[in-house]
Write a protein that holds these residues in place. Structure first.
Motif, PDB file in Angstrom:
ATOM      1  N   TYR A   1      -3.865   2.256   6.066  1.00 10.42           N
ATOM      2  CA  TYR A   1      -3.161   0.999   6.339  1.00 10.42           C
ATOM      3  C   TYR A   1      -3.977   0.075   7.235  1.00 10.42           C
ATOM      4  O   TYR A   1      -4.095  -1.130   6.992  1.00 10.42           O
ATOM      5  CB  TYR A   1      -1.824   1.273   7.029  1.00 10.42           C
ATOM      6  N   GLU A   2      -4.525   0.648   8.308  1.00 12.79           N
ATOM      7  CA  GLU A   2      -5.199  -0.192   9.322  1.00 12.79           C
ATOM      8  C   GLU A   2      -6.440  -0.883   8.765  1.00 12.79           C
ATOM      9  O   GLU A   2      -6.858  -1.924   9.285  1.00 12.79           O
ATOM     10  CB  GLU A   2      -5.566   0.649  10.544  1.00 12.79           C
ATOM     11  N   THR A   3      -7.038  -0.317   7.725  1.00 10.73           N
ATOM     12  CA  THR A   3      -8.191  -0.966   7.116  1.00 10.73           C
ATOM     13  C   THR A   3      -7.773  -2.276   6.457  1.00 10.73           C
ATOM     14  O   THR A   3      -8.404  -3.321   6.650  1.00 10.73           O
ATOM     15  CB  THR A   3      -8.851  -0.032   6.089  1.00 10.73           C
TER      16      THR A   3
ATOM     17  N   LEU B   1       3.598   0.680   2.942  1.00 11.35           N
ATOM     18  CA  LEU B   1       3.480  -0.483   3.820  1.00 11.35           C
ATOM     19  C   LEU B   1       3.806  -1.703   2.976  1.00 11.35           C
ATOM     20  O   LEU B   1       3.148  -1.970   1.972  1.00 11.35           O
ATOM     21  CB  LEU B   1       2.067  -0.590   4.387  1.00 11.35           C
ATOM     22  N   SER B   2       4.844  -2.439   3.377  1.00 10.89           N
ATOM     23  CA  SER B   2       5.249  -3.616   2.608  1.00 10.89           C
ATOM     24  C   SER B   2       4.372  -4.807   2.961  1.00 10.89           C
ATOM     25  O   SER B   2       3.638  -4.799   3.957  1.00 10.89           O
ATOM     26  CB  SER B   2       6.708  -3.951   2.885  1.00 10.89           C
ATOM     27  N   PHE B   3       4.479  -5.863   2.144  1.00  9.73           N
ATOM     28  CA  PHE B   3       3.724  -7.079   2.439  1.00  9.73           C
ATOM     29  C   PHE B   3       4.196  -7.714   3.745  1.00  9.73           C
ATOM     30  O   PHE B   3       3.387  -8.279   4.493  1.00  9.73           O
ATOM     31  CB  PHE B   3       3.837  -8.069   1.278  1.00  9.73           C
TER      32      PHE B   3
ATOM     33  N   ALA C   1      -3.608   4.382  -1.333  1.00  7.76           N
ATOM     34  CA  ALA C   1      -4.670   4.699  -0.385  1.00  7.76           C
ATOM     35  C   ALA C   1      -4.754   6.203  -0.214  1.00  7.76           C
ATOM     36  O   ALA C   1      -3.740   6.862   0.043  1.00  7.76           O
ATOM     37  CB  ALA C   1      -4.394   4.034   0.965  1.00  7.76           C
ATOM     38  N   PHE C   2      -5.947   6.736  -0.368  1.00  4.66           N
ATOM     39  CA  PHE C   2      -6.160   8.165  -0.146  1.00  4.66           C
ATOM     40  C   PHE C   2      -7.404   8.358   0.692  1.00  4.66           C
ATOM     41  O   PHE C   2      -8.492   7.932   0.311  1.00  4.66           O
ATOM     42  CB  PHE C   2      -6.296   8.923  -1.468  1.00  4.66           C
TER      43      PHE C   2
ATOM     44  N   ILE D   1       0.846  -1.201   0.000  1.00  6.17           N
ATOM     45  CA  ILE D   1       0.000   0.000   0.000  1.00  6.17           C
ATOM     46  C   ILE D   1       0.878   1.246   0.000  1.00  6.17           C
ATOM     47  O   ILE D   1       1.846   1.332   0.773  1.00  6.17           O
ATOM     48  CB  ILE D   1      -0.935   0.021   1.231  1.00  6.17           C
ATOM     49  N   ARG D   2       0.528   2.182  -0.850  1.00  3.01           N
ATOM     50  CA  ARG D   2       1.153   3.495  -0.848  1.00  3.01           C
ATOM     51  C   ARG D   2       0.132   4.494  -0.312  1.00  3.01           C
ATOM     52  O   ARG D   2      -1.002   4.528  -0.794  1.00  3.01           O
ATOM     53  CB  ARG D   2       1.568   3.914  -2.256  1.00  3.01           C
TER      54      ARG D   2
END
Length: 585
Positions: free
Chosen positions: A93-95, A58-60, A270-271, A47-48
């Motif tokens: 990220y947390e989603t 966030l890496s895998f 992600a925005f 995720i960017r």
């Protein structure tokens, strides 16, 4: 067939396609764990975050560690297999972490939009009997407001600033949580997601989606995204970067964006913010977005704001999928001519996603894949899905005759189609009514041409008769949007004592027209009358005489569901209420 768009490989793709669904399957294992085991897991971006204040990616490997920690926390809170866990957060990220944590626990994730008010949240939390809700600052106040009316909701977990109003803080618990977790062994038919319908035709119903539905979605995703950066002749590592403004709390954002991007080990942007045409183009330029899902309402706004976007923005787009409403030929032409991408319209719904659409491959339909898209068509059945248009008795209708779009439980080879939902939550009667034999009805009307392309006519309850003529709103709305003064439009029947109903259009005006209208203080009536006449003549010149809107009302914004669909039902009920008021006056 339009040879300019390349070969038509659709018949061959259907004949050659066969489902391979493992008996044991878990979405989290397919979308995260298998990538986290690779040597490049720390560097492979999942995720960017756009406009991030902290870590931008966030890496895998990080996603897996955080998901393991959250699974351990949920297990400690007494969450068991099959329990519903509400996830009430935007794109962050947390989603994604919460989805992976719930899936690998064997529990059921229940996405809820941060746009839901207290009443909408209360209905879904009560109906689902959710035991935990995970919230951030965008949703915590509304969840807290209805908490007392949700007896099964044992724990509210707060992310970030939401911790002050929650039972516990994710960040405060995180340091003490183990980063190892033994995932549950789930069957492909086990429930994974409980997602509520958008309520366009009545009270929302909870559709229980199994883990296998992700597999069922993949042909449609790959086709609509023009093979998602993979070369069908020389498969190798894709360089795709995905983004969509679609909320990860509904089918379009979860099943058509987040999960398939992660399944293929590619980053998704992600925005967490308000959509706008300027934002969309700037974001895609900054992150080098190659693949996207943009609903027609968004594309219409982008088309009006930036008629020639490539003069301003350096874009790397390879594919655009669009769904939720009919795209129409105006938007189709804009994407082709101004964005350099033939838009792939797709049709599906919460219960059976990704069943019809296009795979234009931008004119390069080679290597045995792809088929030409036709402007205004919703496409053809994707490989693996048997789709037909049926009448009230369940019989297939001939080409050119409107019918209910329906999907069979079995594919063209007689094998079970994995895309199907398990049923409506605690509502077996509605589940039964959804089917006619093995045909699952969508409630959407379409016609089929001789080549198998489907042409959307509208929701069955959106189609109406005026002066004896059958009116489908989509064609008129598409025509209105072609006028430079119009951003969006919705067509509904207005009750009329002589004709039964007349065609009425609600129109959202372009910003420059709104400004011109605002400064016309002395003769607003004349300004509006001339504009209405122009719009009516515009439609008269392109469609049948009986289709032009006899009445036009300007509106700041159309009523929309949280999934980006126009709620014509709201406008139709408003017209019916006005008619009753006129009679009683």
């Amino acid at each position: 067939m339009d040879r300019s768009q390349g070969r038509d490989n659709w018949p061959a793709m259907h004949r050659a396609f066969g489902w391979q669904v493992p008996e044991d399957f878990n979405i989290a294992q397919a979308c995260c764990a298998r990538w986290a085991r690779r040597p490049d897991a720390e560097q492979r971006v999942a995720i960017r975050a756009h406009a991030a204040q902290g870590d931008a990616t966030l890496s895998f490997a990080q996603l897996q560690r955080e998901a393991n920690a959250m699974s351990n926390l949920l297990l400690g809170l007494g969450v068991h297999r099959g329990d519903r866990v509400a996830i009430v957060m935007p794109q962050r990220y947390e989603t994604a972490i919460a989805y992976m944590a719930v899936f690998q626990l064997g529990a059921v994730a229940m996405p809820l939009s941060m746009l839901f008010g207290p009443e909408a949240l209360e209905y879904r939390l009560q109906d689902s009997e959710a035991v935990v809700a995970i919230c951030d600052e965008s949703s915590i106040a509304n969840v807290a407001q209805v908490r007392a009316q949700c007896p099964t909701l044992r724990t509210v977990m707060g992310i970030g600033a939401a911790a002050a109003q929650a039972d516990l803080s994710w960040e405060a618990q995180r340091a003490a949580l183990a980063e190892d977790f033994a995932p549950a062994a789930t069957h492909a038919d086990d429930g994974a997601v409980l997602i509520y319908t958008s309520g366009t035709t009545g009270p929302p119903k909870g559709a229980l989606i199994p883990h296998r539905a992700l597999v069922g979605n993949l042909p449609g995703f790959v086709c609509s995204q023009n093979w998602f950066g993979f070369d069908p002749l020389r498969p190798s590592e894709s360089e795709a970067v995905f983004w969509s403004p679609a909320d990860w709390a509904w089918t379009g954002g979860l099943m058509d964006a987040l999960l398939p991007s992660l399944y293929f080990g590619r980053p998704i942007v992600a925005f967490n913010g308000r959509f706008g045409p300027d934002l969309a183009f700037a974001l895609m330029q900054e992150h080098g977005v190659t693949h996207t899902f943009l609903f027609p309402t968004a594309l219409k706004a982008m088309m009006k704001a930036w008629p020639e976007p490539r003069k301003k923005f350096a874009l790397k787009l390879q594919a655009i999928m669009s769904a939720g409403e009919a795209v129409g030929d105006a938007v189709f032409a804009y994407c082709r001519d101004q964005l350099g991408v033939v838009v792939n319209e797709m049709f599906g719904q919460t219960e059976i996603n990704y069943v019809v659409g296009n795979c234009s491959m931008n004119g390069a339909t080679q290597g045995g894949v792809g088929w030409p898209a036709r402007a205004g068509s919703m496409g053809r059945p994707y490989p693996g899905h048997r789709v037909a248009l049926i009448d009230d008795e369940g019989h297939e209708v001939p080409p050119g005759v409107p019918g209910d779009v329906a999907v069979n439980r079995y594919d063209v080879h007689g094998e079970p189609d994995p895309i199907f939902f398990l049923g409506y939550w605690k509502n077996p009667e509605s589940t039964h009514r959804k089917f006619t034999g093995d045909w699952c009805r969508t409630g959407d009307l379409a016609t089929r041409d001789a080549d198998g392309y489907l042409w959307y006519q509208g929701r069955a309850d959106d189609v109406f008769k005026a002066a004896g003529y059958r009116i489908g709103p989509s064609e008129i709305e598409n025509c209105l949007v072609k006028h430079p003064a119009v951003i969006n439009a919705a067509v509904v029947p207005k009750p009329d004592p002589e004709r039964g109903a007349l065609v009425k259009a609600y129109v959202v005006l372009a910003p420059n027209v709104v400004e011109a209208r605002a400064i016309t203080t002395r003769d607003r009536h004349a300004f509006d009358a001339q504009l209405i006449e122009d719009l009516q003549m515009h439609v008269k010149g392109k469609l049948a005489p009986y289709e032009y809107p006899k009445e036009i009302e300007f509106i700041e914004a159309l009523p929309m569901t949280t999934t980006g669909k126009v709620q014509r039902r709201v406008l139709r009920l408003q017209e019916e209420e006005r008619a009753r008021a006129r009679l009683s006056a």
